[in-house]
Design a protein around this motif. Structure first.
Motif, mmCIF file in Angstrom:
data_model
loop_
_atom_site.group_PDB
_atom_site.id
_atom_site.type_symbol
_atom_site.label_atom_id
_atom_site.label_comp_id
_atom_site.label_asym_id
_atom_site.label_seq_id
_atom_site.Cartn_x
_atom_site.Cartn_y
_atom_site.Cartn_z
ATOM 1 N N GLU A 129 39.646 -22.135 -4.643
ATOM 2 C CA GLU A 129 40.846 -22.227 -5.485
ATOM 3 C C GLU A 129 40.528 -22.956 -6.777
ATOM 4 O O GLU A 129 39.634 -23.796 -6.818
ATOM 5 C CB GLU A 129 41.964 -22.951 -4.743
ATOM 6 N N HIS A 130 41.269 -22.587 -7.833
ATOM 7 C CA HIS A 130 41.184 -23.287 -9.108
ATOM 8 C C HIS A 130 42.164 -24.447 -9.110
ATOM 9 O O HIS A 130 43.221 -24.387 -8.476
ATOM 10 C CB HIS A 130 41.543 -22.357 -10.263
ATOM 11 N N GLU A 131 41.822 -25.474 -9.845
ATOM 12 C CA GLU A 131 42.698 -26.626 -10.004
ATOM 13 C C GLU A 131 44.010 -26.189 -10.667
ATOM 14 O O GLU A 131 44.009 -25.391 -11.605
ATOM 15 C CB GLU A 131 41.983 -27.665 -10.867
ATOM 16 N N ASN A 132 45.128 -26.670 -10.125
ATOM 17 C CA ASN A 132 46.475 -26.390 -10.638
ATOM 18 C C ASN A 132 46.857 -24.910 -10.605
ATOM 19 O O ASN A 132 47.700 -24.477 -11.380
ATOM 20 C CB ASN A 132 46.646 -26.932 -12.065
ATOM 21 N N ALA A 133 46.244 -24.134 -9.731
ATOM 22 C CA ALA A 133 46.579 -22.709 -9.611
ATOM 23 C C ALA A 133 47.626 -22.515 -8.517
ATOM 24 O O ALA A 133 47.649 -23.250 -7.529
ATOM 25 C CB ALA A 133 45.333 -21.900 -9.289
ATOM 26 N N ASP A 134 48.481 -21.528 -8.711
ATOM 27 C CA ASP A 134 49.511 -21.219 -7.722
ATOM 28 C C ASP A 134 48.956 -20.450 -6.524
ATOM 29 O O ASP A 134 49.503 -20.535 -5.428
ATOM 30 C CB ASP A 134 50.626 -20.379 -8.353
ATOM 31 N N ARG A 135 47.889 -19.693 -6.765
ATOM 32 C CA ARG A 135 47.304 -18.849 -5.714
ATOM 33 C C ARG A 135 45.803 -19.107 -5.633
ATOM 34 O O ARG A 135 45.180 -19.468 -6.629
ATOM 35 C CB ARG A 135 47.555 -17.379 -6.043
ATOM 36 N N PRO A 136 45.206 -18.890 -4.466
ATOM 37 C CA PRO A 136 43.752 -19.054 -4.373
ATOM 38 C C PRO A 136 43.040 -17.976 -5.182
ATOM 39 O O PRO A 136 43.618 -16.926 -5.478
ATOM 40 C CB PRO A 136 43.467 -18.893 -2.878
ATOM 41 N N GLY A 137 41.806 -18.241 -5.512
ATOM 42 C CA GLY A 137 40.988 -17.231 -6.181
ATOM 43 C C GLY A 137 40.399 -16.259 -5.179
ATOM 44 O O GLY A 137 40.348 -15.056 -5.419
ATOM 45 N N MET A 138 39.949 -16.786 -4.034
ATOM 46 C CA MET A 138 39.323 -15.946 -3.017
ATOM 47 C C MET A 138 39.608 -16.523 -1.640
ATOM 48 O O MET A 138 39.642 -17.742 -1.465
ATOM 49 C CB MET A 138 37.805 -15.892 -3.219
ATOM 50 N N THR A 139 39.800 -15.638 -0.679
ATOM 51 C CA THR A 139 39.890 -16.026 0.723
ATOM 52 C C THR A 139 38.951 -15.128 1.514
ATOM 53 O O THR A 139 38.729 -13.974 1.154
ATOM 54 C CB THR A 139 41.328 -15.889 1.289
ATOM 55 N N ALA A 140 38.395 -15.667 2.578
ATOM 56 C CA ALA A 140 37.490 -14.878 3.417
ATOM 57 C C ALA A 140 37.347 -15.545 4.776
ATOM 58 O O ALA A 140 37.414 -16.766 4.892
ATOM 59 C CB ALA A 140 36.109 -14.764 2.767
ATOM 60 N N THR A 141 37.150 -14.736 5.776
ATOM 61 C CA THR A 141 36.745 -15.226 7.090
ATOM 62 C C THR A 141 35.245 -14.986 7.192
ATOM 63 O O THR A 141 34.790 -13.839 7.108
ATOM 64 C CB THR A 141 37.482 -14.480 8.216
ATOM 65 N N TRP A 142 34.490 -16.060 7.336
ATOM 66 C CA TRP A 142 33.035 -15.965 7.410
ATOM 67 C C TRP A 142 32.610 -16.274 8.831
ATOM 68 O O TRP A 142 32.998 -17.290 9.403
ATOM 69 C CB TRP A 142 32.399 -16.930 6.429
ATOM 70 N N LEU A 143 31.808 -15.395 9.398
ATOM 71 C CA LEU A 143 31.303 -15.558 10.760
ATOM 72 C C LEU A 143 29.843 -15.979 10.716
ATOM 73 O O LEU A 143 29.030 -15.340 10.052
ATOM 74 C CB LEU A 143 31.442 -14.247 11.535
ATOM 75 N N CYS A 144 29.540 -17.071 11.396
ATOM 76 C CA CYS A 144 28.174 -17.581 11.477
ATOM 77 C C CYS A 144 27.771 -17.662 12.951
ATOM 78 O O CYS A 144 28.587 -18.014 13.801
ATOM 79 C CB CYS A 144 28.068 -18.963 10.846
ATOM 80 N N TYR A 145 26.552 -17.338 13.217
ATOM 81 C CA TYR A 145 26.025 -17.333 14.579
ATOM 82 C C TYR A 145 24.987 -18.435 14.664
ATOM 83 O O TYR A 145 23.945 -18.371 14.021
ATOM 84 C CB TYR A 145 25.422 -15.969 14.860
ATOM 85 N N GLN A 146 25.291 -19.491 15.418
ATOM 86 C CA GLN A 146 24.366 -20.607 15.603
ATOM 87 C C GLN A 146 23.644 -20.418 16.936
ATOM 88 O O GLN A 146 24.276 -20.227 17.973
ATOM 89 C CB GLN A 146 25.109 -21.942 15.602
ATOM 90 N N LEU A 147 22.334 -20.483 16.893
ATOM 91 C CA LEU A 147 21.487 -20.278 18.068
ATOM 92 C C LEU A 147 20.631 -21.510 18.317
ATOM 93 O O LEU A 147 20.374 -22.293 17.409
ATOM 94 C CB LEU A 147 20.580 -19.068 17.832
ATOM 95 N N PRO A 148 20.163 -21.661 19.565
ATOM 96 C CA PRO A 148 19.270 -22.794 19.842
ATOM 97 C C PRO A 148 17.891 -22.562 19.242
ATOM 98 O O PRO A 148 17.397 -21.436 19.217
ATOM 99 C CB PRO A 148 19.201 -22.834 21.371
ATOM 100 N N THR A 149 17.286 -23.626 18.747
ATOM 101 C CA THR A 149 15.905 -23.529 18.302
ATOM 102 C C THR A 149 15.032 -23.483 19.548
ATOM 103 O O THR A 149 15.490 -23.781 20.655
ATOM 104 C CB THR A 149 15.513 -24.750 17.440
#
Length: 160
Positions: A129-149
């Motif tokens: 989001e931008h400062e003092n903006a009424d709406r976000p600039g971008m939205t997203a659902t990001w999926l990350c897969y964490q695995l054991p080393t």
């Protein structure tokens, strides 16, 4: 707010519901130019094309690339127990223009932590989001897969 402690594989279920919010930062025109140069955006833009977009517009893929920067900056993964893979994006929306030089902020909430094979699939609901903006600039659902080393505990062992 997430702590700065290292997040081990067995700590991942505790991320559910946690929120990260960055301070306000600015992507300057130099960084914008470097992104455009590296992705060859300038090569295909005509002077007429430039008139269609707001001055200093941050390209959508540039905004998406910032997600990794922010997650990596604010979640300190314990690399001795886990490593992550980008699993993909769901419902990406570019809601309003974001431009270089105007302060922006990243916010994300962990909305899902699901055991998957030996690791965890994590859903981050992300907002730029931008400062003092009424709406976000971008939205997203990001999926990350964490695995054991190698030698790290699996998700099943961490749940015990």
């Amino acid at each position: 707010m997430l702590s700065t402690n290292e997040v081990r594989l067995e700590d991942i279920p505790g991320l559910l519901g946690q929120t990260i919010e960055s301070p306000w930062i600015s992507v300057d025109t130099r960084l914008r130019g470097l992104f455009e140069e590296s992705t060859m955006i300038d090569e295909f833009m005509t002077p007429e094309d430039r008139l269609l977009y707001p001055e200093g517009l941050l390209e959508g893929f540039h905004l998406l690339g910032l997600l990794d920067h922010f997650i990596s900056k604010y979640i300190n993964w314990d690399m001795s127990s886990t490593y992550g893979l980008n699993y993909g994006l769901d419902r990406v929306r570019f809601v309003s223009p974001m431009v270089a030089g105007r302060p922006l902020r990243f916010r994300t909430t962990v909305t899902k932590v699901e055991p998957r094979h030996d690791g965890y699939l994590i859903a981050f609901e992300c907002v730029l989001e931008h400062e003092n903006a009424d709406r976000p600039g971008m939205t997203a659902t990001w999926l990350c897969y964490q695995l054991p080393t190698a030698g790290g505990a699996t998700a099943e062992e961490g749940a015990r």
